[in-house]
Design a protein around this motif. Structure first.
Motif: not given
Length: 178
Positions: A114, A149-151, A153-154
């Motif tokens: 990421h 937080d995945p949000e 990173l995405e």
């Protein structure tokens, strides 16, 4: 034989596209701040036993522990300066590491999958800063959200993909250091 000696690799060839091109190396944190929403905040977390801080005066000399000092440069800042880079005749952007890492230089990468949201996009924020004398990140919940937080990173990976598409649209290339 020293591990620092250069070695010749039989059969190695420079890729045709790299011959004679003008490359520009970018240390992202020090290039240009295009998105102040993703700036590292004062006391956001602890790095090498000291709280980090945001440099407000770009004219000041680097500190002794400069790896925990952040100027706010990011990928949006590079995007904002693509016209300028093209005017200089730059054909390849060579980036210092941009993956998730607590240092400003990012050579101590923690997550190679990421782009660091401090260079990309922070869409989910919140949490607490550390106190002035903090020695660890047990209370650094703001940093934990921003950098893991995945949000975030995405969103950062997607932003980088759009950035690379724009660079390629302009006939330029991207190299990432790891």
């Amino acid at each position: 034989e020293s591990c620092f000696d250069y070695k010749i690799t039989p059969g190695f060839h420079v890729p045709q596209w790299a011959k004679g091109v003008v490359m520009y190396q970018i240390f992202v944190d020090r290039f240009y701040n295009g998105d102040t929403d993703n700036d590292v905040e004062d006391l956001e977390y602890v790095y090498i036993g000291r709280p980090v801080y945001k440099v407000k005066n770009w004219e000041q000399n680097p500190s002794t522990m400069d790896v925990g000092c952040f100027y706010g440069g990011d990928l949006q800042g590079v995007w904002d300066k693509l016209d300028y880079l093209q005017e200089l005749g730059i054909e390849v952007l060579y980036f210092n590491p941009m993956f998730v890492s607590p240092s400003n230089h990012k050579y101590d990468t923690q997550d190679y999958d990421h782009i660091d949201p401090h260079y990309g996009k922070i869409v989910k924020d919140g949490g607490s800063l550390v106190h002035e004398g903090a020695m660890d990140n047990s209370q650094a919940t703001k940093y934990q959200i921003r950098s893991a937080d995945p949000e975030n990173l995405e969103a950062s990976n997607l932003f980088f993909a759009r950035f690379v598409e724009e660079v390629h649209r302009r006939g330029m290339k991207v190299i990432m250091d790891g």
